[in-house]
Design a protein around this motif. Structure first.
Motif, PDB file in Angstrom:
ATOM      1  N   SER A 117       2.041   7.196 -12.877  1.00 10.01           N
ATOM      2  CA  SER A 117       1.983   6.077 -11.938  1.00 10.01           C
ATOM      3  C   SER A 117       3.104   6.172 -10.916  1.00 10.01           C
ATOM      4  N   ASP A 157       3.041   3.537  -8.705  1.00  8.84           N
ATOM      5  CA  ASP A 157       3.066   2.140  -8.284  1.00  8.84           C
ATOM      6  C   ASP A 157       4.326   1.450  -8.768  1.00  8.84           C
ATOM      7  N   ARG A 181      -0.842  -2.793  -5.025  1.00 10.63           N
ATOM      8  CA  ARG A 181      -0.726  -1.502  -5.691  1.00 10.63           C
ATOM      9  C   ARG A 181      -1.171  -0.361  -4.763  1.00 10.63           C
TER      10      ARG A 181
END
Length: 334
Positions: A115, A117, A174
């Motif tokens: 990830s 984000d 996001r």
């Protein structure tokens, strides 16, 4: 990812976990049936392990992974289990976040997720996990919408300063678009007024059956007492209580006393309402019983059924009542 150390309690391990060094010759204990191997190098009492419900075995596996990977950042169901968000059955894999430079993979029951984000990471009791809000958004993106709704409701109960709008903003901000559209439905409907997972799942089923949305946690006063109904449809003077599977199994006291108190409470509510319907987990997740209960109590659908959501919910959840289904007000005669 910002790391925030907080004093909030998390769910403790449901049983003591033993490292290989804590239990001399643990293989002998396993062969004798005295120990179980929770993961490589981590053991527990076989008798205690067998007594645990599925969601507590899962929580124990999360803690066993923390012993092997002390720097892990737990996410999805693993963060939910630690934070006390609803867990449905045994989710299986333990989930952890890793930087985008590393690969996503499954090794020894631990699934890593890359990830880039921004997420708020909490450090609680030496363990790192995604915040309740980020955990709810992750689950809403990647799991069934009814599970996402239950997680989002629970996140708002844990973070009373948050809101459905705040969850929606996290989702929209996001970088990754994966699951963004799917998450919009549960996040937009999230509310802290929904006190338990069964109430969240019931709300999803009610909407997908085409029934009008109820008011939540409506307070009525009569005979010097205050009673609160989980659901109220004012236009037909109908109340609803999502509780039935739990009230009479002994966890809230003698079943006869619980039934007596519920009867008195329903009698008081019927001074304000025409009827009070009761249903349980099985009624809601097998769909047809809840449809029949509400229709039989005089509620009429105002929209077509969403059969795809109903069928998938029945397949996924009917056999997997969540832990915390009886938390807060569940089963309490209010």
């Amino acid at each position: 990812m910002p790391l925030v150390t907080v004093a909030r309690p998390i769910k403790p391990s449901p049983l003591a976990l033993l490292r290989h060094s804590d239990a001399p010759h643990p293989e002998r204990g396993v062969s004798k049936g005295e120990l179980v191997k929770v993961r490589h190098g981590v053991y527990a009492s076989a008798a205690l392990w067998k007594s645990l419900p599925p969601w507590e075995r899962y929580l124990a596996r999360v803690y066993s992974a923390a012993l092997a990977y002390p720097d892990a950042i737990f996410c999805l169901e693993s963060a939910a289990a630690l934070l006390g968000l609803p867990i449905f059955g045994d989710p299986g894999d333990v989930h952890v976040l890793v930087p985008t430079a590393r690969s996503s993979r499954l090794v020894a029951g631990v699934r890593t997720h890359r990830s880039s984000d921004d997420r708020t990471i909490l450090k609680i009791g030496g363990l790192a996990m995604t915040s309740p809000e980020d955990t709810a958004v992750d689950l809403a993106r990647l799991r069934h919408p009814a599970i996402g709704l239950a997680a989002a409701d629970a996140a708002l109960r844990l973070a009373p300063g948050s809101s459905a709008d705040a969850l929606t903003l996290i989702n929209e901000a996001r970088i990754s678009s994966r699951g963004r559209d799917a998450a919009r439905w549960p996040l937009a409907r999230a509310t802290a007024l929904s006190e338990t997972a069964i109430e969240a799942v019931s709300r999803a089923v009610i909407e997908w059956l085409g029934f009008p949305a109820p008011e939540l946690q409506v307070v009525f006063r009569s005979s010097g007492k205050e009673d609160r109904a989980d659901f109220v449809w004012t236009h037909v003077k109908l109340g609803g209580e999502a509780d039935g599977d739990l009230k009479y199994d002994g966890r809230y006291g003698d079943a006869r006393d619980v039934l007596r108190r519920q009867t008195l409470r329903d009698r008081r509510l019927r001074t304000h309402l025409r009827a009070v319907a009761h249903w349980g987990w099985t009624d809601a997740t097998t769909v047809t019983p809840l449809r029949d209960i509400l229709a039989g109590a005089g509620l009429r659908a105002t929209a077509p059924e969403q059969t795809a959501h109903l069928h998938s919910l029945q397949r996924l959840l009917a056999a997997h009542a969540p832990h915390l289904i009886g938390s807060s007000s569940e089963g309490r005669v209010r």
